[in-house]
Design a protein around this motif. Sequence first.
Motif, mmCIF file in Angstrom:
data_model
loop_
_atom_site.group_PDB
_atom_site.id
_atom_site.type_symbol
_atom_site.label_atom_id
_atom_site.label_comp_id
_atom_site.label_asym_id
_atom_site.label_seq_id
_atom_site.Cartn_x
_atom_site.Cartn_y
_atom_site.Cartn_z
ATOM 1 N N VAL A 144 26.263 -112.061 -23.141
ATOM 2 C CA VAL A 144 27.320 -112.160 -24.031
ATOM 3 C C VAL A 144 26.797 -110.822 -24.997
ATOM 4 O O VAL A 144 25.665 -110.894 -25.502
ATOM 5 C CB VAL A 144 27.705 -113.217 -25.168
ATOM 6 N N ASP A 145 27.519 -109.986 -25.285
ATOM 7 C CA ASP A 145 27.406 -108.623 -26.150
ATOM 8 C C ASP A 145 26.101 -108.121 -25.757
ATOM 9 O O ASP A 145 25.423 -107.410 -26.593
ATOM 10 C CB ASP A 145 27.348 -109.083 -27.772
ATOM 11 N N GLY A 146 25.786 -108.116 -24.307
ATOM 12 C CA GLY A 146 24.546 -107.269 -23.816
ATOM 13 C C GLY A 146 23.254 -107.916 -24.169
ATOM 14 O O GLY A 146 22.143 -107.429 -23.671
ATOM 15 N N PHE A 147 23.204 -109.250 -24.705
ATOM 16 C CA PHE A 147 21.847 -109.863 -24.937
ATOM 17 C C PHE A 147 21.358 -110.673 -23.801
ATOM 18 O O PHE A 147 22.064 -111.240 -23.033
ATOM 19 C CB PHE A 147 21.948 -110.694 -26.438
ATOM 20 N N PRO A 148 20.163 -110.620 -23.467
ATOM 21 C CA PRO A 148 19.588 -111.560 -22.426
ATOM 22 C C PRO A 148 19.635 -113.044 -22.929
ATOM 23 O O PRO A 148 19.595 -113.232 -24.181
ATOM 24 C CB PRO A 148 18.147 -110.997 -22.341
#
Length: 417
Positions: free
Chosen positions: A66-70
């Motif tokens: 989500v939104d580029g987060f791991p």
Amino acid sequence: MLAISPSHYAPLPEERLPAGSVDPSSLPEGVECPLLLQRTEVPSGKNTVTLKNRVIVAPMCMYSSVDGFPTPFHLVHHGQFALHGAGSIIVEASAVTPAGRISPRDLGMYTEEHVAAHASLVQTVKSVSSEVYFGIQLAHAGRKASTWPPYDRTPHDTPYMPVNVGGWDKTVVSPSAIPYGEGHLVPHELSVSEIRDIEDDFVRAADRAYRAGYDFVQIHSAHGYLLSSFSSPLANQRTDMYGGSLENRTRLLLNIVRRIREQFPDKGLWVRLNGTDGLPEDDERESWDYESTTALASLLDAAGVDMLDISSGGTVGRLAFSSKPGYQVPGAVAAKMSDLKHMKVSAVGCLQGGTEENPEAPGLFAEKVLQEGNADFISLARVFLRQPTWVEDAARALLGRHAAGALQYSYTFPPLG
Ligand SMILES: Cc1cc2nc3c(=O)[nH]c(=O)nc-3n(C[C@H](O)[C@H](O)[C@H](O)COP(=O)(O)O)c2cc1C
């Protein structure tokens, strides 16, 4: 979120052989350690590092961010490969800018907040297995951006994700305004100043990745995403300094790697290329081919790239490759033909199985590729999703004995033969 102790017990590396390695002095007289399982040096800019074996887990998009987060998914996903002894692991294509994501669920490295999140992933993976060489692929999806994750099976009217359902189809970019295939969107042709911004995005993302603790970055210039569509005349019909000759078409990639190498002279810098676009022989259009790969490999070598992985395909919509064992090895051979001074080459693509005499034995085909000198390292993707123990299984098939395993698991391994 559960509070898991960050100071869990981790076996001290100096006490034990790292998981996935073989001590050659423990082998019976006359038995050679297979190349696949040998400790091997690779350059890391001005430095040299030793990998505990020649197996690389290739990057695989998991579309779970989500939104580029791991997320916890990424900890477990990469942790299992590390526990079972992969020498090197490459985290999936991570976007250098939001518009460069394939889908809204892609991993990213496009904000400062991503640094701390990725640092947790790096620390976790490195704490469960010693000597794992851990990198991340940096990517821009180009004209293949703004799509649905592939596991989304709901019917869609278009192959791309429109803006009203969370996509960004109005800001998808490419070297030329040519769609990926029939029914696909017409991308915006990048201006020179927009190309320079993307160059900056890659360099900034590499800086963040190294600060997060990754040992290396792999620049994604394969599969028809932005950098490989610049390289291919099928997608790039520009007439300025970024189009026409091979030197012009690869200018963006080369500028990116030269700047990263100059700014980070001792960090690992890897590149993934298409060996060929894969046009049928009777299609006479100019495309990216093995000769182009040989020419670019020597430029990347001179630019200080440490490892080149050769894949193929994905440049234009309707071509399909027959995925038989070793189908992309000719691309690795083409790269190695360029008398490389510094850079190593890895091969990828259905390399997990056995040979004709022993088709079921994992590792035999990969060992053959190495023995024949066609590649220096072996990258594997899909097999690790169903068989994360592949390195351990290959050791048993190649040597009839166990490779070193994780302390918590290996005391349970049954005696062999
Ligand atoms: C689920 C999945 C996701 C993938 N994601 C990426 C990616 O993020 N970057 C990339 O360069 N290749 C990606 N690939 C391609 C693999 O890295 C690899 O080149 C390909 O699967 C062939 O290797 P294999 O036969 O060992 O699976 C992906 C492949 C799969 C199956």
